[in-house]
Motif scaffolding. Sequence first.
Motif, PDB file in Angstrom:
ATOM      1  N   HIS A  89       0.550  -1.100   0.237  1.00 33.68           N
ATOM      2  CA  HIS A  89       0.034   0.045   0.004  1.00 33.68           C
ATOM      3  C   HIS A  89       0.891   1.118   0.027  1.00 33.68           C
ATOM      4  O   HIS A  89       0.617   2.278  -0.704  1.00 33.68           O
ATOM      5  CB  HIS A  89      -0.929  -0.071   1.157  1.00 33.68           C
ATOM      6  CG  HIS A  89      -1.958  -0.892   1.144  1.00 33.68           C
ATOM      7  ND1 HIS A  89      -2.889  -1.129   2.298  1.00 33.68           N
ATOM      8  CD2 HIS A  89      -2.587  -1.691   0.223  1.00 33.68           C
ATOM      9  CE1 HIS A  89      -3.674  -2.162   2.013  1.00 33.68           C
ATOM     10  NE2 HIS A  89      -3.746  -2.324   0.558  1.00 33.68           N
ATOM     11  N   TRP A  92       2.630   1.809  -3.264  1.00 34.20           N
ATOM     12  CA  TRP A  92       1.559   2.282  -4.255  1.00 34.20           C
ATOM     13  C   TRP A  92       0.918   3.700  -4.106  1.00 34.20           C
ATOM     14  O   TRP A  92       1.059   4.588  -5.153  1.00 34.20           O
ATOM     15  CB  TRP A  92       0.302   1.296  -4.154  1.00 34.20           C
ATOM     16  CG  TRP A  92      -0.813   1.435  -5.210  1.00 34.20           C
ATOM     17  CD1 TRP A  92      -2.146   1.316  -4.773  1.00 34.20           C
ATOM     18  CD2 TRP A  92      -0.673   1.908  -6.480  1.00 34.20           C
ATOM     19  NE1 TRP A  92      -2.909   1.709  -6.012  1.00 34.20           N
ATOM     20  CE2 TRP A  92      -2.180   2.000  -7.118  1.00 34.20           C
ATOM     21  CE3 TRP A  92       0.289   2.034  -7.445  1.00 34.20           C
ATOM     22  CZ2 TRP A  92      -2.345   1.997  -8.496  1.00 34.20           C
ATOM     23  CZ3 TRP A  92       0.066   2.250  -8.938  1.00 34.20           C
ATOM     24  CH2 TRP A  92      -1.650   2.433  -9.024  1.00 34.20           C
ATOM     25  N   ALA A 315      -4.438  -5.516  -3.586  1.00 34.55           N
ATOM     26  CA  ALA A 315      -3.798  -4.544  -2.823  1.00 34.55           C
ATOM     27  C   ALA A 315      -3.857  -3.165  -3.591  1.00 34.55           C
ATOM     28  O   ALA A 315      -3.650  -2.129  -2.811  1.00 34.55           O
ATOM     29  CB  ALA A 315      -2.489  -4.964  -2.450  1.00 34.55           C
ATOM     30  N   GLU A 318      -7.215  -1.473  -2.948  1.00 32.63           N
ATOM     31  CA  GLU A 318      -7.106  -1.166  -1.519  1.00 32.63           C
ATOM     32  C   GLU A 318      -6.358   0.171  -1.295  1.00 32.63           C
ATOM     33  O   GLU A 318      -6.843   1.059  -0.683  1.00 32.63           O
ATOM     34  CB  GLU A 318      -6.706  -2.475  -0.581  1.00 32.63           C
ATOM     35  CG  GLU A 318      -7.573  -3.713  -0.513  1.00 32.63           C
ATOM     36  CD  GLU A 318      -6.850  -4.686  -0.017  1.00 32.63           C
ATOM     37  OE1 GLU A 318      -7.391  -5.882   0.225  1.00 32.63           O
ATOM     38  OE2 GLU A 318      -5.493  -4.544   0.284  1.00 32.63           O
ATOM     39  N   GLY A 319      -5.309   0.219  -1.879  1.00 38.24           N
ATOM     40  CA  GLY A 319      -4.511   1.550  -1.822  1.00 38.24           C
ATOM     41  C   GLY A 319      -4.980   2.764  -2.349  1.00 38.24           C
ATOM     42  O   GLY A 319      -4.797   3.669  -2.051  1.00 38.24           O
ATOM     43  N   LEU A 322      -7.584   3.478   0.254  1.00 37.59           N
ATOM     44  CA  LEU A 322      -7.110   4.231   1.434  1.00 37.59           C
ATOM     45  C   LEU A 322      -6.203   5.417   1.103  1.00 37.59           C
ATOM     46  O   LEU A 322      -6.469   6.323   2.055  1.00 37.59           O
ATOM     47  CB  LEU A 322      -5.786   3.035   1.877  1.00 37.59           C
ATOM     48  CG  LEU A 322      -5.267   3.098   3.176  1.00 37.59           C
ATOM     49  CD1 LEU A 322      -6.340   2.788   4.243  1.00 37.59           C
ATOM     50  CD2 LEU A 322      -4.080   1.841   3.280  1.00 37.59           C
ATOM     51  N   LYS A 323      -5.594   5.723   0.169  1.00 37.69           N
ATOM     52  CA  LYS A 323      -5.156   7.030  -0.316  1.00 37.69           C
ATOM     53  C   LYS A 323      -6.286   8.079  -0.097  1.00 37.69           C
ATOM     54  O   LYS A 323      -5.975   9.268   0.248  1.00 37.69           O
ATOM     55  CB  LYS A 323      -4.212   6.849  -1.641  1.00 37.69           C
ATOM     56  CG  LYS A 323      -3.759   8.211  -2.192  1.00 37.69           C
ATOM     57  CD  LYS A 323      -3.164   8.375  -3.347  1.00 37.69           C
ATOM     58  CE  LYS A 323      -2.848   9.559  -3.962  1.00 37.69           C
ATOM     59  NZ  LYS A 323      -3.830  10.444  -4.302  1.00 37.69           N
ATOM     60  N   ASP A 336      -7.526   0.358   8.049  1.00 39.94           N
ATOM     61  CA  ASP A 336      -7.361  -0.582   7.121  1.00 39.94           C
ATOM     62  C   ASP A 336      -8.344  -0.517   6.028  1.00 39.94           C
ATOM     63  O   ASP A 336      -9.822  -0.178   6.563  1.00 39.94           O
ATOM     64  CB  ASP A 336      -7.050  -2.163   7.480  1.00 39.94           C
ATOM     65  CG  ASP A 336      -6.499  -2.609   6.385  1.00 39.94           C
ATOM     66  OD1 ASP A 336      -5.892  -2.259   5.712  1.00 39.94           O
ATOM     67  OD2 ASP A 336      -6.160  -3.953   6.772  1.00 39.94           O
TER      68      ASP A 336
END
Length: 488
Positions: A89, A92, A315, A318-319, A322-323, A336
């Motif tokens: 993460h 990325w 991932a 997800e990244g 998350l970002k 998370d």
Amino acid sequence: MPYKDLREYIQRLEKEGLFRWVDEEVDKDWELSCIMRTLFRGLPSEKRVAVGFRNVKGYKIPVVVGMIGASKQVQAMAMETEPDVVKIHEKWIKAQENPVEPVMVSSGPVKEVILKGNDVDLYKIPVPVWTPDRDPAPFFNPLWVTKNAATKGRNMGMYRVHVKGKAKTGIYFAGTHQHGLTDILSWDALGKPTEAAFIVGCDPSLYVAAVTKVPLGVDEFSVAGGIRGEPVELVKCETVDIEVPASAEFIIEGEFRANEREPEGPFGEWTGYMASAPFGMPVFHVKCITHRKDPIYQGVISQMPPSESSGMRQALYEGLVLKHLKHDLKLPGIVDVHLPESTGCNGYLWISIKKTYPGQVEQVAAAALGRMGPRISKYIIITDDDIDIRDAFAREWALGFRVRLEEDIQISRVTAALSMDPSATEDENIPLDDRTGAKVIIDATKKWEYPAIALPPRKYLEKVTSQWSKYGLPEVDTSWVFRGVPEN
């Protein structure tokens, strides 16, 4: 140091024990895909490796599969980071925030062989059939490069390629939200052909950048440069105004004729179902093939999860979320984000938070939906920071005991359906853009002070596990033993 090409990357994977060559002759139209399917279904993720087939029946070109998404270890190697989801993460997110512009070079290895006119023949390339007896033809899983008629901005994305003839293919888009189709429609509106090219086999950073949904207008080559820490070297195509990686294995150049459409597929997709486009998709006409003298064909196994396509997206998607939540919007309490592979890393979106204020769950859910768009994630589930959302057992426990069914489940108004979801309609002739569905938002957080967790205090479990051998019992997985156990 970044990998200069696919070959250097293969050498690195071999050195780390993450790549195996198969010397036995294999049939690309059934056997190759069945070997890979058996590997993905028969081994846990951490034991999977990328595979190369040296002896493909009827061809002298080797085929490699699983190069990006065979496992987290392989994906981490592709991104030159540690095989830990947090590190992936971080790498990325850093690449997105620190893009490196590509550079033009005069030539490269991909220009060693140039085929035009009658020499163009896609059937001379060992393109696999991925779902034997169900796919109507071989399918490439390449990286497409297009440009927008209005902005001249470049896009790179992964879209399947139905081989329809020596110099003709189909392509599939899951809706107009996909940037490649946006580019084609921009040229269709002018009555002009869309020049394009697709890439087969290259530095792994390009696959990483291309499979994810970076914002429209962001050059994926620059994001790949951010992963590499160095610019991607590009060359001009021979017959179209498109730039492509100089060190690629194959480049297939051509055009989509304005407003030309044909049925495409079916093809085994990430949902685990066959997906077709009976209502018509753009048609690609090949003008030129360039490749190395001794090329390697790179394929990607998709179809029923677990697969490489879902594994490589997990991932990375997800990244993106998350970002957006932590870095762009700076929402407090985000711990998370997880997209389980069982639904192709699209159906369920789990987010764990440290809940500190009223309305936080609703804010986080709305923000996540805003980043991923209406065609991604059918269920958005928010839970507390003590729940390991990467553990299916813990997720089910949270759903069982932290959700008040009458209060904590919201079903949105009808919106665009999850891409390729067969439950969206029974009429396959309805265009994808017209298919509708809803979102389910579940608040799986504690609403008040809960009783203490019914597990021994950590200090006692730590003492027992430290002297486990003296009990004469079978070895245990200590990571499971301490799951959900409070620190004090």
